[in-house]
Design an enzyme around this catalytic site. Structure first.
Site, PDB file in Angstrom:
ATOM      1  N   HIS A 105       0.844  -1.191   0.000  1.00 23.01           N
ATOM      2  CA  HIS A 105       0.000   0.000   0.000  1.00 23.01           C
ATOM      3  C   HIS A 105       0.882   1.245   0.000  1.00 23.01           C
ATOM      4  CE1 HIS A 105       0.721  -0.844   4.281  1.00 23.01           C
ATOM      5  NE2 HIS A 105       0.486   0.429   4.535  1.00 23.01           N
ATOM      6  N   HIS A 107       0.826   5.400   1.025  1.00 23.31           N
ATOM      7  CA  HIS A 107       0.193   6.490   1.767  1.00 23.31           C
ATOM      8  C   HIS A 107       0.290   7.772   0.939  1.00 23.31           C
ATOM      9  CE1 HIS A 107       0.242   4.374   5.752  1.00 23.31           C
ATOM     10  NE2 HIS A 107       1.202   3.699   5.131  1.00 23.31           N
TER      11      HIS A 107
END
Length: 144
Positions: A105, A107
């Site tokens: 992932h 940010h």
């Protein structure tokens, strides 16, 4: 040292399967983007590929094009939605780097001059605040 196997019960895998709710701002065939429930600043968004991998180190390189195309779109949208001065994009790999959820992932955090990031303390943001922020980002995505 052998890397750990991908855990299909990590929180992002559960979000991808719809087992845990999220405030989604974007989704296509390869990627979803949703609000971080423990934001380091207003508009903190996570961009997650749908293909399982622990992180960048074990990911199939073919996912990087679609993933970072969406990261760029989300970065542009959060900057616009929050009238930010800039955008921080971060990605962590393995515990020593600070990774705590073992699904790749990225940010994306709107930044403001002179305002530091809040620590990732485990304090969850109110759902209504996340919903409002998600709405701002979705609106910015439709006007980009």
């Amino acid at each position: 040292m052998t890397e750990a196997a991908y855990d299909t019960d990590n929180i992002f895998a559960k979000i991808l399967r719809g087992e845990i709710p999220s405030h989604r701002v974007y989704e296509d065939e390869a990627v979803i983007a949703f609000m971080d429930v423990m934001p380091q600043g207003p508009g903190h968004t996570l961009v997650v590929p749908k293909v399982p991998s622990r992180n960048l180190l074990d990911a199939d390189p073919s996912i990087f094009g679609p993933l970072f195309t969406v990261v760029q779109r989300i970065a542009q949208a959060v900057k616009k939605a929050f009238s930010a001065d800039g955008v921080t994009v971060m990605q962590f790999n393995e515990p020593a780097s600070g990774q705590t959820v073992y699904h790749l992932h990225v940010h994306v955090i709107p930044r403001f001059n002179g305002v530091p990031l809040k620590p990732h303390t485990g304090e969850m943001e109110k759902s209504e605040v996340l919903a409002e922020n998600a709405g701002k980002i979705r609106a910015a995505l439709t006007t980009n």
